[in-house]
Scaffold this motif. Structure first.
Motif, PDB file in Angstrom:
ATOM      1  N   LYS A   1      20.911  87.116  48.752  1.00 29.09           N
ATOM      2  CA  LYS A   1      20.184  85.939  49.213  1.00 29.09           C
ATOM      3  C   LYS A   1      20.241  85.862  50.725  1.00 29.09           C
ATOM      4  CE  LYS A   1      23.589  82.267  48.347  1.00 29.09           C
ATOM      5  NZ  LYS A   1      23.772  81.014  47.621  1.00 29.09           N
ATOM      6  N   TYR A   2      19.152  85.325  51.293  1.00 32.06           N
ATOM      7  CA  TYR A   2      18.963  85.378  52.734  1.00 32.06           C
ATOM      8  C   TYR A   2      18.860  83.960  53.255  1.00 32.06           C
ATOM      9  CZ  TYR A   2      17.677  89.933  50.974  1.00 32.06           C
ATOM     10  OH  TYR A   2      17.690  91.127  50.305  1.00 32.06           O
ATOM     11  N   GLU A   3      19.774  83.608  54.111  1.00 33.93           N
ATOM     12  CA  GLU A   3      19.816  82.241  54.594  1.00 33.93           C
ATOM     13  C   GLU A   3      18.828  82.027  55.737  1.00 33.93           C
ATOM     14  OE1 GLU A   3      23.673  80.875  55.734  1.00 33.93           O
ATOM     15  OE2 GLU A   3      22.968  78.817  55.997  1.00 33.93           O
ATOM     16  N   HIS A   4      18.192  80.858  55.746  1.00 33.28           N
ATOM     17  CA  HIS A   4      17.282  80.479  56.824  1.00 33.28           C
ATOM     18  C   HIS A   4      17.794  79.195  57.457  1.00 33.28           C
ATOM     19  CE1 HIS A   4      14.831  83.488  54.950  1.00 33.28           C
ATOM     20  NE2 HIS A   4      13.839  83.290  55.808  1.00 33.28           N
ATOM     21  N   ARG A   5      17.153  78.818  58.585  1.00 37.82           N
ATOM     22  CA  ARG A   5      17.580  77.600  59.279  1.00 37.82           C
ATOM     23  C   ARG A   5      17.058  76.354  58.576  1.00 37.82           C
ATOM     24  NH1 ARG A   5      15.725  77.908  65.298  1.00 37.82           N
ATOM     25  NH2 ARG A   5      13.708  78.202  64.295  1.00 37.82           N
ATOM     26  N   ALA A   6      15.961  76.497  57.874  1.00 38.93           N
ATOM     27  CA  ALA A   6      15.292  75.340  57.282  1.00 38.93           C
ATOM     28  C   ALA A   6      14.720  75.762  55.934  1.00 38.93           C
ATOM     29  CB  ALA A   6      14.170  74.870  58.213  1.00 38.93           C
TER      30      ALA A   6
ATOM     31  N   VAL B   1      16.277  82.453  50.566  1.00 46.27           N
ATOM     32  CA  VAL B   1      15.381  83.284  49.775  1.00 46.27           C
ATOM     33  C   VAL B   1      16.274  84.136  48.886  1.00 46.27           C
ATOM     34  CG1 VAL B   1      13.757  85.205  49.873  1.00 46.27           C
ATOM     35  CG2 VAL B   1      13.529  83.300  51.465  1.00 46.27           C
ATOM     36  N   TYR B   2      15.922  84.217  47.610  1.00 43.88           N
ATOM     37  CA  TYR B   2      16.746  84.924  46.634  1.00 43.88           C
ATOM     38  C   TYR B   2      16.016  86.174  46.184  1.00 43.88           C
ATOM     39  CZ  TYR B   2      19.269  80.498  46.327  1.00 43.88           C
ATOM     40  OH  TYR B   2      19.989  79.370  46.626  1.00 43.88           O
ATOM     41  N   LEU B   3      16.787  87.254  46.027  1.00 38.87           N
ATOM     42  CA  LEU B   3      16.208  88.491  45.510  1.00 38.87           C
ATOM     43  C   LEU B   3      16.895  88.837  44.193  1.00 38.87           C
ATOM     44  CD1 LEU B   3      14.380  91.015  45.895  1.00 38.87           C
ATOM     45  CD2 LEU B   3      16.312  92.081  47.059  1.00 38.87           C
ATOM     46  N   TYR B   4      16.111  88.903  43.128  1.00 42.49           N
ATOM     47  CA  TYR B   4      16.659  89.228  41.807  1.00 42.49           C
ATOM     48  C   TYR B   4      16.131  90.581  41.359  1.00 42.49           C
ATOM     49  CZ  TYR B   4      17.608  84.192  41.587  1.00 42.49           C
ATOM     50  OH  TYR B   4      18.042  82.925  41.844  1.00 42.49           O
ATOM     51  N   GLN B   5      16.903  91.218  40.525  1.00 41.50           N
ATOM     52  CA  GLN B   5      16.470  92.465  39.914  1.00 41.50           C
ATOM     53  C   GLN B   5      16.536  92.303  38.399  1.00 41.50           C
ATOM     54  OE1 GLN B   5      15.699  95.908  41.254  1.00 41.50           O
ATOM     55  NE2 GLN B   5      14.972  95.880  39.131  1.00 41.50           N
TER      56      GLN B   5
END
Lengths: 348, 342
Positions: free
Chosen positions: A57-62, A39-43
């Protein structure tokens, strides 16, 4: 179209976009969930030369199938994962908390700040309603008659679109108060003949729009009176004439994304044909159609103040594909809207 | 364009109409053209202000501030192209105001196009209506095409008539009451007047109605086939064999859609005979009449047009049960296996 009003985000996801959403306040932060498990967070930064930065950015398992902003003061977000988990993400620290587990991938998440609820919809044919005021509690599980494909909420309603053209509408205050699974406030059949692709609720709580895989959009109203129901309508869009040598006729694209403008109540649709159109739901008119994007439009989102429209594009999944990748062809555009660009004629 | 005048303007009128350089649309008068340009091509995207021109222009000592200057001054942006313009006319290098500033060669091109369109349209009209060109009074012009009845057409009419009479006889023999609309003997007057069945009210004829296809009959209807008509040839394949030859517009030959109110069964039969006057059809028709199951025939016919419609439309994604995301979720690239987490 003056080119300066549109720009592309740097460091886009490396695979297809599943969803993108602006923060509901006017801070111009944008969350993008992707099949690349992040998941990406932009400003967005305002001023000369519109631009944006990747904050985190937030890494997930899937792969992540959906994302939404949570409580603004806590700087939180929620994600729907292919790994069947519904997660809360602290956007500042990156800390992830599993809220609940479904038995199949989670397709959608929706947050209602007014009722402090988080609702997730999964292919295991259930909704999980999380009461965020009581963090330790188990979510309320509501069985559904079909696989949910799209979910959207207005200030007081929650619309779930499922397979077999089923549409259930729940009343959010009832959901917030319920201790056992409540019956839907209304059950409807989709006005569209084909599989529902997207749902978006009007910000003024009056109704919602749905779209299907067959280049069509329907607009309906919540109020269950004959007059209101007579107002509903559907129209064709996101189609292209096929060249004569291929037999003519129309190539019909799925309408992948719908988003209502938070201020003017007009809405945007994005299709597999790579175009985005702005519609005036009241006047039943198309206001604008933007130049084609290089790939299919996967997701759309207006910023909380309605000044920006974010457009996630990646290759569309088509019938007969055995291999799919959005790698290298996934991009996110942000369009800065003119003051009256999204203002409908009927809503002056 | 909301042209009130009926009839067709002459070439001078057409050439005198002001038109828009950017999109080649023409207008009743200059005022309309200018307001069109202001609304379509010189409107500021950011604030909705309608400017008079693209850059800046001095006309009769009045400086008109154009869109690019406005964008520059007010929004600090650069205009690179004119909106809604044809691909090769988006440039800002040419300063247009109404009809002023349009390069001479473009004007020539436009006039050429108008003249050419005019004459093609005129020729088509004449061919279709048989009217003489404007100004000539007598019947000296080209004759109407439709009036000519070729031997085939006459024979076809005969076949049509026979079919109808036969059907009616059978119906009477079986004691089936005749529909009131169908006259007991012979084709209706309108069918006498034209070899083609008249359009039913509200019938979806193609826009260019006068352009009836001169040869809409399947090869089986060649003159030779008619020689053997008096006796009904043994019926071969059923109706569908005749289908592929259908012309592409809906309901050829006046076959009304099922449940169409204006069509009485007998009329339909006659129309069908008109479409493919081979023995098969007549035979079929009579068998139908015998059995008294006319609507069933409609059912048989129906699939053809709908199939055509489906063929014309191609859905990029057409699974109505499973969403694209579910399919993607099954691909090895994205698949999630629970064990992997452990």
């Amino acid at each position: 179209m003056a080119p300066s009003t549109q720009f592309e985000l740097p460091q886009p996801p490396t695979d297809a976009v599943s969803s993108l959403v602006f923060s509901p306040d006017s801070s111009h932060r944008l969350l993008v969930s992707s099949w690349d498990k992040h998941v990406y967070l932009y400003q967005l930064t305002e001023g000369e030369g519109d631009n944006a930065n990747l904050l985190n950015k937030y890494e997930h398992r899937a792969p992540v199938l959906d994302v939404c902003f949570g409580d603004a003061s806590n700087n939180e977000a929620y994600t729907a994962g292919m790994d069947r988990q519904v997660k809360k993400i602290d956007l500042t620290s990156g800390e992830q908390t599993v809220l609940s587990k479904h038995s199949e991938p989670v397709r959608c998440v929706v947050y209602s700040s007014a009722h402090n609820l988080l609702v997730s919809a999964s292919w295991d044919n259930t909704l999980h309603v999380h009461k965020l005021s009581d963090p330790g509690s188990d979510p309320l599980v509501i069985p559904l008659p079909g696989k949910p494909h799209a979910l959207s909420s207005s200030p007081t309603k929650l619309v779930v679109a499922m397979t077999a053209r089923l549409v259930h509408i729940y009343d959010l205050p009832t959901l917030a108060a319920a201790t056992s699974p409540p019956a839907p406030w209304q059950t409807r059949e989709s006005s569209l003949k084909f599989l529902t692709r997207a749902v978006a609720c009007m910000p003024n709580d009056a109704g919602y729009a749905t779209s299907s895989i067959e280049g069509r959009v329907a607009v309906e109203w919540f109020e269950d009176t004959l007059e209101s129901q007579a107002r509903k309508y559907a129209f064709k869009c996101h189609r292209q004439a096929a060249p004569e040598e291929e037999g003519g006729g129309d190539i019909v694209y799925p309408v992948n994304a719908l988003a209502f403008h938070p201020v003017y109540g007009t809405f945007a649709s994005g299709g597999g044909d790579g175009t985005v159109a702005l519609w005036d739901a009241e006047a039943k008119r198309r206001m604008r159609q933007y130049q084609k994007f290089p790939e299919a439009v996967a997701s759309l989102g207006f910023s909380g103040d309605g000044k920006y429209l974010a457009i996630g594009v990646c290759p569309g999944f088509e019938t007969g594909m055995e291999d799919y990748t959005g790698q290298g062809r996934t991009r996110v555009f942000v369009r800065e809207l003119g003051e009256t660009e999204a203002k409908g004629k009927g809503t002056k | 364009m909301g042209k009130k005048k009926r009839g067709h303007p002459d070439i001078e009128e057409l050439l005198a109409r002001p038109w828009c350089y950017y999109c080649e649309r023409d207008f009743e008068d200059l005022k309309l053209l200018i307001s069109h340009q202001k609304a379509k091509h010189f409107k500021c995207e950011r604030c909705g202000k309608r400017l008079n021109t693209a850059g800046a222009r001095t006309i009769a000592n009045v400086i008109f501030i154009g869109l690019s200057v406005h964008m520059n001054q007010v929004h600090k942006e650069n205009l690179t192209s004119v909106e809604n313009a044809l691909a090769n006319r988006q440039g800002l290098d040419i300063e247009i105001f109404g009809m002023e500033g349009v390069p001479e060669d473009i004007i020539q091109q436009h006039n050429q196009r108008i003249i050419q369109n005019f004459y093609t349209a005129q020729a088509e009209r004449q061919a279709a209506t048989g009217n003489p060109p404007r100004g000539l009074s007598g019947g000296q012009g080209p004759t109407k095409k439709i009036k000519i009845e070729t031997p085939e057409e006459i024979k076809k009419r005969l076949a049509e008539h026979r079919a109808k009479v036969a059907a009616q006889k059978e119906a009477i023999a079986n004691g089936t009451p005749l529909p009131v609309v169908a006259p007991a003997n012979g084709p209706s007057p309108s069918q006498v007047a034209s070899p083609f069945p008249p359009p039913q009210p509200g019938f979806p004829y193609p826009a260019g109605a006068p352009a009836y296809p001169p040869v809409a009959y399947p090869p089986g209807a060649a003159p030779g086939a008619f020689g053997s008509l008096p006796a009904r040839p043994p019926s071969g394949g059923p109706i569908p064999s005749a289908l592929p030859q259908r012309p592409s517009y809906p309901y050829p030959g006046g076959v009304a859609p099922p449940g169409f109110p204006g069509a009485s069964p007998v009329d339909e039969s006659a129309a069908n005979a008109g479409r493919a006057p081979g023995g098969d059809d007549i035979d079929q028709l009579i068998r139908m009449a015998e059995a008294g199951i006319k609507p069933a025939k409609n059912g048989d016919e129906q699939p053809a047009p709908t199939e055509k419609k489906k063929k014309g439309m191609r859905m990029v994604y057409d699974d109505t049960e499973v969403s694209p995301e579910e399919k993607m979720a099954l691909l090895p690239r994205y698949r999630w296996v629970e064990e992997a987490a452990a």
